[in-house]
Design an enzyme around this catalytic site. Sequence first.
Site, PDB file in Angstrom:
ATOM      1  N   CYS A  65       0.834  -1.215   0.000  1.00  0.00           N
ATOM      2  CA  CYS A  65       0.000   0.000   0.000  1.00  0.00           C
ATOM      3  C   CYS A  65       0.862   1.255   0.000  1.00  0.00           C
ATOM      4  O   CYS A  65       0.541   2.248  -0.663  1.00  0.00           O
ATOM      5  CB  CYS A  65      -0.916   0.027   1.219  1.00  0.00           C
ATOM      6  SG  CYS A  65      -1.981  -1.411   1.375  1.00  0.00           S
ATOM      7  N   ASP A 119     -20.911  11.758 -15.137  1.00  0.00           N
ATOM      8  CA  ASP A 119     -22.340  11.514 -14.900  1.00  0.00           C
ATOM      9  C   ASP A 119     -22.586  10.668 -13.647  1.00  0.00           C
ATOM     10  O   ASP A 119     -23.717  10.221 -13.408  1.00  0.00           O
ATOM     11  CB  ASP A 119     -22.952  10.809 -16.123  1.00  0.00           C
ATOM     12  CG  ASP A 119     -22.225   9.495 -16.470  1.00  0.00           C
ATOM     13  OD1 ASP A 119     -21.264   9.123 -15.750  1.00  0.00           O
ATOM     14  OD2 ASP A 119     -22.613   8.849 -17.460  1.00  0.00           O
TER      15      ASP A 119
HETATM   16  C1  BEZ Z   1       0.561  -4.587   1.839  1.00  0.00           C
HETATM   17  O1  BEZ Z   1       0.066  -3.520   1.543  1.00  0.00           O
HETATM   18  O2  BEZ Z   1       1.773  -4.761   1.822  1.00  0.00           O
HETATM   19  C2  BEZ Z   1      -0.303  -5.765   2.186  1.00  0.00           C
HETATM   20  C3  BEZ Z   1      -1.481  -5.567   2.895  1.00  0.00           C
HETATM   21  C4  BEZ Z   1      -2.255  -6.657   3.224  1.00  0.00           C
HETATM   22  C5  BEZ Z   1      -1.857  -7.939   2.855  1.00  0.00           C
HETATM   23  C6  BEZ Z   1      -0.681  -8.115   2.118  1.00  0.00           C
HETATM   24  C7  BEZ Z   1       0.105  -7.030   1.792  1.00  0.00           C
END
Ligand code: BEZ
Length: 210
Positions: free
Chosen positions: A45, A130
């Site tokens: 993330c 829209d």
């Molecule tokens: C990550 O963002 O690294 C991650 C988050 C949840 C499960 C596996 C990886």
Amino acid sequence: MSIRLGDEAPNFKADTTEGPIDFHDWKADSWAILFSHPKDYTPVCTTELGFLARSKDEFDRRNVKIIGLSVDSVEDHMGWAEDIAETQGAAPNYPIIADPDMAVSELYDMIHPGEGDTSTVRSVFVVGPDNKVKLTITYPKSTGRNFEEILRVIDSLQVTAATGLATPVNWQPGEKVIVPPDIPSDEARERFSAGFEEKKPYLRYVDQPG
Ligand code: BEZ
């Protein structure tokens, strides 16, 4: 209930890193990408949110607003933003929804119980001016998304919105586009006089207009 292409993107009110929003008011008549990530302070993330921050100009250029979401709090999002800036070269410069009660995650079906816990999977919704859903993609938690592909799809969606034309496999902006089956060849020849190419009655290319 799952959200299908062509559905209206459900509206919601939520707290974000940029204050409380009403989604439809915030989005107004822009395009938008609403994406979920599983958890703050996680590695994949971190790379995704950093990439989006560094690429924000590309989304702005296409009139696309970005908004993220996870089930973490605003405080967590804010603290993690410092790590994203430090490790990825840019802090999120778009709002991130705090959804600890999972109201938005459930509305958009972003929690998949088979995927381990009650965090969100990597959902992507592209919403048109829209307010209709134009694209949905769901990635597993373990796979970082290809946001360059999302930009490519937005380019394709915007060609279709402007011209009614479609785009072929692996299309990139500037390459030939496709006349969809609902446009008769006579009309296509007239509308797209330069570069009309009929390989088969159902396989017709034209230069990308504009
Ligand atoms: C990550 O963002 O690294 C991650 C988050 C949840 C499960 C596996 C990886």
